[in-house]
Design a protein around this motif. Structure first.
Motif: not given
Length: 142
Positions: A1-9, A54-68
């Protein structure tokens, strides 16, 4: 899963900038090269995962707005072959600083199911010698 898609950019920076940065053919096509965007986005994902693993379980189930948002800033910086504008450089630096804060736990991500890693040995641990204060060991002082 990509954190930022082409549409987001495209939404954040505009289609014309993406065409300018990704259309690298001998004869420009005037279109966004999805492979160039995907390569930069996958590099960005790896960088972000390196900070978060080191802090979170990956992969994330959903991308939070801050990470995006951070992924968008880093990906657009990576797409530049030449010197990016000052605004892009500043956003990239700020994104890396924020990622470092997330990795250290100063900034937390509000995602269900993502738990911070537990580090063993939290708290104060004191080891001291035994103090046998008995009448026999104090002989001569009393």
């Amino acid at each position: 899963m990509t954190y930022a898609t082409q549409n987001d950019l495209a939404t954040r920076y505009g289609t014309s900038l993406l065409v300018e940065l990704t259309d690298r053919a001998e004869e420009p096509t005037g279109e966004i090269d999805a492979q160039v965007v995907e390569k930069a986005a996958s590099g960005t994902d790896a960088l972000i995962d390196g900070y978060l693993q080191g802090r979170y379980v990956l992969p994330m189930s959903e991308t939070p707005p801050l990470v995006r948002e951070l992924a968008e800033a880093i990906t657009i910086y990576k797409l530049h072959r030449y010197t990016p504008s000052e605004k892009i450089v500043d956003e990239h630096k700020a994104a890396l600083v924020t990622l470092d804060k997330v990795a250290k736990g100063v900034v937390r991500l509000p995602i269900a199911g993502v738990e911070p890693a537990v580090k063993p040995g939290k708290g104060v641990r004191v080891t001291d010698r035994e103090r046998p204060l008995t009448a026999a060991s104090l002989k001569g002082f009393i």
